[in-house]
Enzyme design. Structure first.
Site, PDB file in Angstrom:
ATOM      1  N   ASP A   1      20.671  43.161 -12.900  1.00 55.52           N
ATOM      2  CA  ASP A   1      21.695  42.290 -12.327  1.00 55.52           C
ATOM      3  C   ASP A   1      21.912  42.694 -10.876  1.00 55.52           C
ATOM      4  OD1 ASP A   1      22.751  44.711 -13.102  1.00 55.52           O
ATOM      5  OD2 ASP A   1      24.175  43.867 -14.503  1.00 55.52           O
TER       6      ASP A   1
ATOM      7  N   GLU B   1      28.755  39.595 -13.340  1.00 53.28           N
ATOM      8  CA  GLU B   1      30.193  39.854 -13.341  1.00 53.28           C
ATOM      9  C   GLU B   1      31.000  38.573 -13.526  1.00 53.28           C
ATOM     10  OE1 GLU B   1      31.626  42.607 -13.540  1.00 53.28           O
ATOM     11  OE2 GLU B   1      30.256  44.115 -12.759  1.00 53.28           O
TER      12      GLU B   1
END
Length: 365
Positions: free
Chosen positions: A22, A92
């Site tokens: 990520d 997120e």
């Protein structure tokens, strides 16, 4: 899916293994004291300029991902198959994995036989890896509550219905959902992370808004939480004397991160390789965590891809020892002072993932 990146490395016939990192930073001003601390300012979705930092360790995720890919590319004589390297944004924000899937990730590129990733740990020492077959991260759902009232002068509260007091009662009762409405053996968390109401010290407002995060492992638990939030807020509003048109509004986000449910067989095959290169004591079985990650979505597509997420220890060994021996503070994830101990964590993560992927490529089933 927007800013997602996919790289394919073909090396003959064999399995397809996806390695994902990520890329997000968080709107937190770094307070690490390091000479390379982030000073970057970025605009959020609303146009607000905010300082950002990699307070969840995603910079370590990216470097370990890249190190593994570079190492595997130099060891092509050791394996056959296809590496699918995925760099995913918006973890997120709980949108990145789904956006890439919706944009044809498994239609425009090969369907992997397995998908692997790390998440840095702020509790395990650098040089170690944490694993768990089955659910390792909780599912995540966001909620909002608008509590209505009848505002007025702060000196004459008897002529109002105060939504701030009402909200305080609701917040306290929300804490009883987990303790009194859910089976104690089924974990859950409900956190009120934000509450906004009023503008002046002497004015009782007409409404209060709250933002919540819900963590769960069981869909029935999530349903109970949703029903309970509506019942509690409505009950308090009725008790306060509010009319039907001023009942609290409880909303839930459309997106939900399912629990990250590790494929047991894939995890244990990976663990064997990791122990082989790191040593038995460096690969540790951990408990489930209530943190959330959208990596679980890759395992819930129609393709039913086996997935495995591992904790990558990130704590400096001396600081870890001080924490264990003296109770010294360890900055958690999402803290302004969070700093992974890069070199031992990177070396451990790269070596273990490289060894694991080569072993998986060589296995016949």
């Amino acid at each position: 899916g927007g800013n997602g990146v996919v790289g394919i490395l073909n090396n003959g016939k064999g399995k397809v293994i996806m390695l994902r990192t990520d890329m997000d930073a968080l709107p937190i001003k770094e307070n690490s004291g390091l000479d390379f601390a982030s000073t970057t300012i970025r605009k959020d979705a609303k146009g607000n300029e905010l300082p950002v930092m990699h307070a969840c360790g995603h910079d370590l995720h990216m470097t370990t991902w890249l190190g593994t890919l570079r190492t595997l590319s130099t060891l092509k004589d050791e394996w056959n198959g296809t590496i699918m390297a995925v760099a995913q944004p918006a973890e997120e924000g709980s949108m990145g994995a789904q956006a890439m899937i919706n944009d044809g990730l498994f239609k425009r590129f090969p369907v992997p036989d397995a998908a692997l990733c790390y998440h840095v740990s702020a509790e395990l020492p650098a040089g170690t890896i944490g694993y768990l077959p089955g659910p390792i991260f909780a599912g995540v759902k966001s909620a909002g509550i608008t509590v209505y009232g009848s505002g007025g002068h702060g000196a004459m509260p008897h002529k109002t219905i105060d939504p701030i007091v009402l909200s305080a009662k609701i917040i306290l009762d929300i804490q009883t959902i987990v303790s009194r409405r859910i089976n104690p053996v089924k974990p859950a968390v409900i956190t009120v992370g934000a509450i906004h109401g009023g503008q002046r010290n002497n004015v009782i407002p007409d409404e209060v808004k709250m933002l919540l995060t819900i963590r769960y492992f069981d869909d029935a638990v999530l349903q109970t939480i949703g029903e309970s939030l509506k019942a509690i807020t409505r009950g308090h509003a009725i008790a306060a004397g509010l009319p039907d048109n001023k009942m609290p509004l409880v909303t839930f986000s459309e997106s939900v991160d399912p629990p990250v449910c590790n494929h047991p067989d894939l995890v244990m095959k990976s663990v064997a390789s990791m122990k082989d290169i790191l040593g038995e004591g460096q690969v540790i079985q951990v408990d489930p965590a209530m943190t959330g990650e959208d990596f679980g979505k890759y395992g819930m597509t129609d393709e039913k891809i086996p997935i495995a997420l591992f904790w990558l220890g990130g704590v400096n060994q001396d600081k870890y020892n001080d924490h264990i021996g003296k109770g010294c503070f360890l900055p958690p994830l999402h803290h302004a002072s969070f700093v992974p101990d890069f070199e031992p964590a990177y070396q451990c993560g790269t070596a273990a993932m490289t060894k694991t992927m080569i072993a998986l490529f060589k296995q016949t089933n």
